[in-house]
Design an enzyme around this catalytic site. Structure first.
Site, mmCIF file in Angstrom:
data_model
loop_
_atom_site.group_PDB
_atom_site.id
_atom_site.type_symbol
_atom_site.label_atom_id
_atom_site.label_comp_id
_atom_site.label_asym_id
_atom_site.label_seq_id
_atom_site.Cartn_x
_atom_site.Cartn_y
_atom_site.Cartn_z
ATOM 1 C CB SER A 84 0.286 18.279 10.851
ATOM 2 O OG SER A 84 -0.966 18.204 11.111
ATOM 3 C CE LYS A 132 2.372 13.942 12.104
ATOM 4 N NZ LYS A 132 2.655 13.467 10.775
ATOM 5 C CD GLU A 159 5.907 11.257 3.947
ATOM 6 O OE1 GLU A 159 5.495 12.223 3.403
ATOM 7 O OE2 GLU A 159 5.595 10.509 5.089
ATOM 8 C CG HIS A 179 10.976 -12.014 10.108
ATOM 9 N ND1 HIS A 179 10.328 -12.624 9.276
ATOM 10 C CD2 HIS A 179 12.205 -12.585 10.191
ATOM 11 C CE1 HIS A 179 11.078 -13.635 8.839
ATOM 12 N NE2 HIS A 179 12.247 -13.725 9.456
ATOM 13 C CB SER A 211 7.786 7.254 -39.196
ATOM 14 O OG SER A 211 7.515 8.422 -39.907
#
Length: 440
Positions: free
Chosen positions: A291, A297, A304, A161, A113
């Site tokens: 939504s 929407k 994501e 930034h 194994s």
């Protein structure tokens, strides 16, 4: 289902009711392939009767083909060497082959194994990375490169930034994304030669006890010929037996890919934010309602998904790293955990990369009006005035333009900058190209 496994498998099933998740199917199939190739090698070496070897090899081939995936019920969180899954494989093959094939004396001949299970894990990951992940990354990079070429003349505001910076082109940004993915592809590729080194032939502790000296080389050659994979001997049998650094390295490469993918996906989310009160620079494909309460929407679902997958891959890498640290003396005893996480990471990133390419990047559309507006409005174009009027005067102009809300050119004129200088210095395409043409 008719059970083909035996007493040792039953003990393991009863002992490890942990997650309800068996070992990865890719590892199962490579256990079968290893056993079948081992039987053929042992027959060639005169160690195993040819008729028994053929029965074992046929059964191993069937497992490798996926015909008996349901015969491997042992939980992935089991004994750390994978002994239970190795015994599970021996029993299934012996029962398929029939009497007088013995699970230990014949199916497991020349093996332990401790060398078989990690070899199966390495080869399952090698196969999945080579045949699935690398093509997926190549596909995503190609889609990004196509968009980079399509968008090469579209000027937009750069951002550092998260604040306005000098103009760039949308094509430059996408070329950067593509290069990130290409670099990730290269990192994974660079790890594969070590992943392909397997400990097979070391048996229990790396010494090769109870195996023919030519056994491992013959098995590797048989498997390489069957799969086209470059399967290699270990750099040293004790290195290969006592640690799983090849798995850790492969996972680390995947972690970097996950970091890159997070950056790319988040930039897409930012540029697609809106449509009225976000950046609204890109139109992402509308795949589904965004939504259950807000009509109309639309959400950036594919970016994501990629961010979530990347988080999981990074989490998997943490556990693999911890598992890799548990190599004590001649054996690492966290191999099933590492197998689970690495195979999951490869599978998840393969799927997510293909989905991002096909269901997001391919269908992207630039919002030309908004991109042009942002490029014109960024006050960071004053940077191009530095060679003409100096940093301090340019900063004064920016400060006044910011406080008044007026255009940079208008304020610059009031500070005595002539039209020729403004036209020469504030050419957005030249700024995006990094050109110093006309600078003083």
């Amino acid at each position: 289902m008719a059970e083909l496994w035996g007493a040792e498998t039953r003990k393991a099933v009863d002992n490890f009711p942990v997650s309800g998740e068996p070992i990865p199917v890719g590892v199962v199939r490579w256990l079968g392939r290893i056993k079948g190739s081992a039987a053929r090698a042992n027959a060639e070496l005169g160690k195993l009767d040819a008729s028994l070897a053929e029965k074992i090899a046929t059964a191993g081939d069937a497992i490798a083909a996926g015909n008996h995936d349901d015969q491997f019920p042992v939980d992935v969180f089991q004994t750390g060497s994978g002994t239970s899954s190795n015994m599970n494989t021996n029993e299934v093959i012996a029962n398929i082959a029939g009497d007088p094939v013995h699970p230990n004396d014949h199916v497991n001949m020349g093996q332990s194994s401790n060398d078989v299970f990690p070899s199966a894990v390495h080869l399952a990951a090698l196969e999945a990375a080579t045949n699935d992940l690398l093509p997926a990354l190549d596909h995503l990079a190609s889609e990004l490169e196509a968009k980079a070429d399509e968008y090469k003349d579209i000027v937009k505001s750069g951002r550092t930034h998260l604040m306005d910076a000098v103009p760039v082109t949308l094509g430059q940004e996408f070329a950067g994304f593509a290069a990130q993915v290409r670099q990730g592809h290269a990192r994974v590729s660079d790890a594969l030669p070590r992943l392909s080194q397997i400990p097979l032939g070391g048996t229990a502790t790396g010494t090769g006890l109870n195996t023919h000296p030519d056994f491992a080389a013959k098995v590797r050659q048989l498997m390489s010929d069957a799969t086209g994979l470059d399967i290699r001997p270990p750099a040293d049998p004790f290195e290969a037996q006592g640690n799983r650094d090849g798995l850790v390295e492969a996972s680390a490469a995947l972690k970097v890919v996950a970091v890159s993918m997070t950056k790319i996906a988040n930039d897409l989310r930012w540029m697609g934010s809106g449509p009225r009160v976000g950046l609204a620079e890109l139109f992402l494909p509308e795949l589904q309602k965004g939504s259950s309460i807000m009509p109309g929407k639309v959400n950036p679902v594919m970016p994501e998904v990629m961010v979530q997958v990347s988080a999981q891959v990074i989490g998997n890498d943490v556990a693999i790293t911890a598992g890799g640290m548990q190599g004590n003396f001649e054996l690492n005893v966290m191999i099933p955990l590492m197998a689970r996480n690495l195979m999951q990471s490869i599978g998840l990133m393969t799927s997510a990369a293909n989905l991002l390419a096909d269901k997001c990047i391919n269908g992207l559309k630039p919002n030309l009006e908004m991109l042009e507006r942002h490029a014109e409005n960024t006050l960071a174009t004053a940077t191009a005035l530095n060679p003409y009027i100096g940093y301090d005067k340019a900063a004064e102009i920016v400060k006044e333009a910011t406080s008044s809300g007026r255009a940079l050119r208008e304020v610059a004129r009031e500070h005595g900058v002539d039209e020729d200088t403004l036209s020469e210095a504030l050419n957005l395409r030249e700024i995006a190209a990094g050109s110093d043409a006309g600078s003083k």
